[in-house]
Design a protein around this motif. Structure first.
Motif, PDB file in Angstrom:
ATOM      1  N   SER A  61      44.405  55.200   2.673  1.00  0.00           N
ATOM      2  CA  SER A  61      44.438  55.777   4.225  1.00  0.00           C
ATOM      3  C   SER A  61      45.144  57.181   4.152  1.00  0.00           C
ATOM      4  O   SER A  61      45.022  57.862   5.272  1.00  0.00           O
ATOM      5  N   ARG A  68      41.503  55.257   9.656  1.00  0.00           N
ATOM      6  CA  ARG A  68      41.704  56.585   9.474  1.00  0.00           C
ATOM      7  C   ARG A  68      40.793  57.420   8.904  1.00  0.00           C
ATOM      8  O   ARG A  68      40.961  58.480   8.560  1.00  0.00           O
ATOM      9  N   ARG A 117      43.549  49.698   7.350  1.00  0.00           N
ATOM     10  CA  ARG A 117      44.239  51.068   7.770  1.00  0.00           C
ATOM     11  C   ARG A 117      43.299  52.255   7.218  1.00  0.00           C
ATOM     12  O   ARG A 117      43.190  53.460   7.886  1.00  0.00           O
ATOM     13  N   ALA A 118      42.849  52.236   6.085  1.00  0.00           N
ATOM     14  CA  ALA A 118      42.072  53.449   5.661  1.00  0.00           C
ATOM     15  C   ALA A 118      40.562  53.561   6.248  1.00  0.00           C
ATOM     16  O   ALA A 118      40.366  54.629   6.765  1.00  0.00           O
TER      17      ALA A 118
END
Length: 279
Positions: free
Chosen positions: A241, A27, A23-24
């Motif tokens: 994220s 993003r 997720r990080a």
């Protein structure tokens, strides 16, 4: 974006760490500097860097809460060998924390001094934690903390082969404390605390006074979740994220754009830590 300080060794990430990292990255987080606070977190961080070698590096040291365990840490970890290891970018998280005193003042001072001496010997940046006693009725908390820190710093710099340099991470103090830190040559790490419009007022007032070439960003995940992470309020856990929310708030407070701050903080990271993720 580069998250200069987060705790992926926390048990809060035990069940879904790969998803958190994915997720990080999706993003826009390009790099992660994993914070070591004790022997256990150090071992976990080294394993994580092996697993994510293109995007992660780690620090080496003992948090002031754990300063009483510094002698045991030195016995358990071959510090000389590890500081020549590609996985390690910085000494820390070391410093002084007078808000909880989980270790005594004397234990904290000894541990900090010795970790600064190691940083001076190896010419590595330090990852600093400086937290004053915030409920001091006389308002001397920052003064007492900074006096102890500066006394230690000056003593180490007298004999160290290299001048101590680094970042005061998760800075939450006043403008006067900020000016003192910058005058000593340190960078300043800003977390989601900057989005807290109740507790974070002194920090928010100080933000415009951080020089462009001293600003860095971090999440300190799983702690200090940004208040402006609106769509994620049902989960109290912070994660990397959410670094974008720190950047967005900083852009508002500094009157600049998110894109400009991305370039600025990435450049500052590379200047201080001598590493660029993916290289």
């Amino acid at each position: 974006m580069i998250d200069i300080g987060l705790n992926l060794s926390s048990s809060q990430f035990r069940s879904d760490l790969p998803e958190v990292v994915t997720r990080a990255i999706e993003r826009g987080v390009d790099g992660f500097l994993l914070t070591t606070v004790d022997q256990k977190s150090f071992e976990i961080n080294c394993n994580l860097v092996d697993r994510y070698s293109e995007t992660m590096r780690a620090t080496l040291g003992v948090h002031p809460h754990n300063a009483k365990h510094w002698p045991a840490f030195k016995e358990a970890v071959d510090i000389d060998a590890m500081l020549q290891d590609w996985r390690i970018l910085s000494i820390g998280e070391c410093g002084l924390d007078y808000s909880r005193m989980n270790s005594t003042r004397d234990e904290q001072i000894v541990a900090l001094r010795e970790q600064l001496e190691i940083a001076g010997e190896y010419n590595l940046p330090v990852f600093l934690h400086l937290r004053p006693y915030e409920k001091d009725p006389h308002g001397h908390g920052e003064y007492d903390l900074m006096k102890d820190f500066v006394d230690i710093l000056e003593a180490v710099n007298l004999t160290a082969p290299h001048k101590i340099h680094g970042v005061v991470h998760c800075f939450t103090g006043s403008t006067s404390m900020l000016e003192r830190i910058v005058s000593l040559g340190f960078y300043v790490g800003i977390t989601g605390w900057v989005t807290d419009t109740r507790r974070g007022v002194p920090l928010r007032q100080a933000i415009p006074f951080i020089p462009d070439d001293r600003l860095l960003i971090e999440t300190d995940a799983p702690y200090l979740k940004p208040w402006n992470a609106v769509s994620h309020r049902n989960n109290r856990r912070n994660e990397p994220s959410f670094l974008i929310y720190v950047l967005e708030e900083l852009a508002l407070l500094r009157g600049t754009s998110v894109d400009e701050l991305k370039v600025l903080t990435n450049t500052n990271f590379r200047t201080l830590f001598k590493w660029y993720p993916g290289s």
